[in-house]
Write a protein that holds these residues in place. Structure first.
Motif, mmCIF file in Angstrom:
data_model
loop_
_atom_site.group_PDB
_atom_site.id
_atom_site.type_symbol
_atom_site.label_atom_id
_atom_site.label_comp_id
_atom_site.label_asym_id
_atom_site.label_seq_id
_atom_site.Cartn_x
_atom_site.Cartn_y
_atom_site.Cartn_z
ATOM 1 N N GLN B 95 -6.476 -45.911 11.217
ATOM 2 C CA GLN B 95 -6.304 -46.496 12.932
ATOM 3 C C GLN B 95 -5.745 -46.853 13.406
ATOM 4 O O GLN B 95 -6.564 -46.749 14.968
ATOM 5 N N GLY B 99 -7.231 -45.498 17.378
ATOM 6 C CA GLY B 99 -6.574 -46.760 17.698
ATOM 7 C C GLY B 99 -6.649 -45.903 19.200
ATOM 8 O O GLY B 99 -6.516 -45.910 20.011
ATOM 9 N N GLY B 126 -7.986 -49.417 22.045
ATOM 10 C CA GLY B 126 -6.923 -49.451 21.111
ATOM 11 C C GLY B 126 -7.336 -50.410 19.293
ATOM 12 O O GLY B 126 -7.371 -49.953 19.007
ATOM 13 N N GLY B 130 -9.438 -49.643 16.233
ATOM 14 C CA GLY B 130 -8.436 -49.433 14.905
ATOM 15 C C GLY B 130 -9.356 -50.529 14.230
ATOM 16 O O GLY B 130 -10.004 -49.679 13.381
ATOM 17 N N GLY B 262 -4.378 -50.013 15.532
ATOM 18 C CA GLY B 262 -4.599 -48.951 16.786
ATOM 19 C C GLY B 262 -4.417 -49.691 17.484
ATOM 20 O O GLY B 262 -3.822 -48.675 18.198
#
Lengths: 293, 358
Positions: B95, B99, B126, B130, B262
């Motif tokens: 993630q 991200g 981002g 994520g 993220g």
């Protein structure tokens, strides 16, 4: 048409997963969820490579890989069985520890060649034959022997097994060590027989794929074989596509084994959920055992 | 024979002492390991745990503490919430990577425009990236019951390959002389995530981490949802009778921890990292799991644990430089730390009792 060479490649790609997943299936049948397969495999890969390099004998490498895998699995065994730690977290710790330890001690072996594997009957090396032989053997021991029955009993209901007088923790410790030894052999196969050298983190998620294959297999040795071969097929297909120069970037093609694992996992889980087929998972899987009396 | 007897309640001082004992035990075991490898154990431990803060070169290494702790704390805050509910997101690394890629994509699409909107848009992208990556295992678990542990972990390997593809393909810098890797966002003022106060190492990610600590503390101890999460983890059946829907919890925990991971990735790629490369993921996502446990899944604990593990990163680098210790020392330390922590935690849940033979 699938030729013999392709089948050989497939079996070779499937072998590390086959060993590791069979071992994990045994551990899980005893009720232990060990997420440290990746850590045990990488430990086996380094120990096996080092021993094979030092002695010039691949056989010594496989023995060392098994011993190292079993040894490191006992850290997990003692923590989860005697100190009752969370199995998920302890397994993760084992994976991280194994990856770190091998990265630390593996330095001198980088760029070193492995001794060559002797061929076996039909051009298939004996490690592959051993893996294939272990499938019916594991099935037989689990389903047709007294020890197998005790192991499964401990996994299904540890309180009942304890009440009957079986040593739950000892049975599980043995199952964990067998799982560790087999993951170690699987790792050693990667470094000694397929990649032929040592690189940091070389098992590249094979241990996690093995964990998924145990679920796919419904905890049965024959299912593990099918899952490992399916994985081997995907791996070979991906290599063939790369070699054929398909207009897909290499990085995307190399996702195939991981995506295939997810797809397989999802299909199996969905079947269990919607077809009313309850999960085949052992009843006490992942639950710590603490004897009250 | 020594045996364990469950405790009704954990004394508060033990809850604090057990992580500290684990740290001390790790130092001792690490010292033994170094001695076996032929290094001076005392000097090695001092180089890793003391010199980065108070040693001769600490002027350089001290700011690095926040640089490394920021992403660890940000990710661990999210993970701890799921771990409390028994939802195991172990794919934060993936993630984090996705991200970073999504945030960088916004910047690269906007390049060379300048504007105050660019950086906030990157942060949102981002977090969204994520979140989406975390929602894959959540959705699959809710629909089919597939293990979120295995799916989220598999997605780490997939994300690593997405990053490699991006670095070699779509995101390769046109001014990079054919080298893999995107443009360096540090040289793009609107997208850069610079040090906010000189000499502290604090960038926007560190600010976000501090906010995450506060927000997760509020969520877990003052909000009904946090209460539900804790109940679901302690007594799943009771939670279900009380009307807590497990599906909602799975989606919430994986989505939230994904979004935080993220964001951590985005702050890294726009700040200290600078660009998307094929090795963008640097293991923060896995180390954050240790941070979460070492911090006892409590926001304040996570803050301290994040700083400590950041110290091992910097100390490890220093030891590599000064004493030629292998680079993987840090990983070994982190693994040992988690082992010792889990072991000592047994003492918080059980009492040790001697039992004579009957």
């Amino acid at each position: 048409m699938i030729g013999w060479t392709t089948l050989l490649l497939l079996m070779s790609a499937a072998t590390p997963i086959l060993f590791a997943a069979l071992g994990e299936a045994i551990a899980e049948r005893s009720g232990v969820l060990n997420l440290g397969v990746e850590g045990m495999m990488i430990t086996g890969a380094l120990a096996g490579f080092a021993a094979a390099h030092a002695t010039g004998s691949p056989l010594a490498g496989f023995v060392a890989g098994a011993a190292a895998g079993a040894a490191i699995s006992l850290i997990f065994g003692v923590l989860t069985q005697y100190l009752l730690t969370n199995q998920v977290a302890t397994g993760l710790a084992l994976t991280m520890f194994g990856l770190g330890l091998t990265a630390m001690f593996g330095r001198p072996y980088e760029g070193v060649k492995a001794p060559s594997m002797p061929g076996g009957p039909l051009g298939v090396n004996w490690a592959i034959w051993l893996g294939l032989a272990l499938v019916p053997l594991t099935w037989f021991v689990l389903n047709r022997t007294r020890r197998g029955l005790i192991l499964r009993g401990v996994g299904e209901n540890h309180d009942a097994a304890h009440a009957l007088g079986y040593k739950v923790r000892l049975v599980r410790l043995v199952a964990i060590a067998i799982g560790g030894a087999m993951a170690g052999i699987g790792g050693a196969y990667v470094s000694i027989a397929t990649v032929l050298q040592w690189t940091e983190g070389m098992t590249a998620g094979a241990g996690w794929i093995a964990l998924a294959i145990v679920v796919f297999a419904g905890w049965s040795p024959w299912g593990v074989l099918a899952g490992a071969w399916l994985f081997g097929g995907v791996a070979v297909l991906q290599l063939r596509l790369q070699a054929a120069g398909v207009a897909v970037p290499v990085q995307l093609l190399s996702m195939a084994p991981y995506l295939a694992t997810i797809v397989v996992l999802v299909i199996i889980s969905a079947r269990q959920k919607y077809r009313g087929r309850g999960s085949a998972a052992p009843g006490s899987l992942g639950r710590p055992f603490h004897a009250t009396r | 024979m020594l045996r364990l007897e469950p405790r009704a309640a954990t004394p508060w001082w033990l809850a604090v002492a057990s992580p500290l004992m684990a740290v001390v035990a790790t130092m001792v075991a690490g010292g033994v390991l170094f001695a076996l490898m032929g290094f001076d154990p005392v000097a090695s431990i001092r180089t890793i745990f003391w010199d980065p803060l108070f040693g001769p070169a600490s002027g350089y290494s001290r700011p690095q503490l926040l640089v490394k702790a920021g992403p660890l704390i940000l990710i661990a805050s999210g993970l701890a919430i799921g771990f409390r509910a028994g939802i195991w997101n172990i794919g934060a690394e993936g993630q984090y990577i996705i991200g970073g890629i999504c945030g960088a994509a916004v910047a690269l699409a906007a390049y060379p425009a300048e504007g105050a909107w660019i950086f906030p848009a990157m942060v949102l992208a981002g977090a969204a990236g994520g979140w989406a990556w975390g929602m894959i295992p959540a959705t699959l678990r809710n629909w089919t019951g597939a293990s979120e542990i295995l799916v989220s972990l598999m997605l780490v390997y997939v994300a690593q390959r997405v990053a490699a593809w991006m670095a070699f393909g779509p995101m390769r810098s046109p001014e990079g002389f054919g080298m893999p890797g995107s443009r360096n966002l540090q040289h793009y003022p609107s997208a850069a995530n610079p040090e906010l106060m000189a000499g502290t190492g604090a960038h926007w990610g560190v600010v976000a981490a501090a906010l995450a600590v506060l927000a997760t503390w509020f969520l877990m101890s003052r909000h009904i949802r946090g209460f539900r999460i804790r109940v679901a983890g302690l007594a799943p059946r009771a939670a279900r009778f009380a009307g807590v829907r497990p599906e909602t919890l799975v989606a919430f925990c994986l989505g939230l921890s994904g979004a935080l991971a993220g964001m951590a990735g985005l702050f890294e790629v726009s700040g200290p990292g600078g660009q998307i490369t094929d090795s963008f993921g640097s293991g923060y996502g896995f180390t954050a799991i240790i941070v979460a446990f070492l911090g006892r899944l409590h926001p304040l604990g996570i803050l301290l644990a994040g700083l400590l593990l950041a110290l091992t990163y910097i100390g490890g680098e220093l030891a590599q430089l000064m004493l030629q210790l292998p680079a993987a020392t840090v990983q070994v330390f982190q693994g040992m730390l988690l082992f010792f922590l889990l072991g000592f935690d047994t003492l918080t849940r059980y009492r040790l009792r001697w039992r004579g033979t009957k």
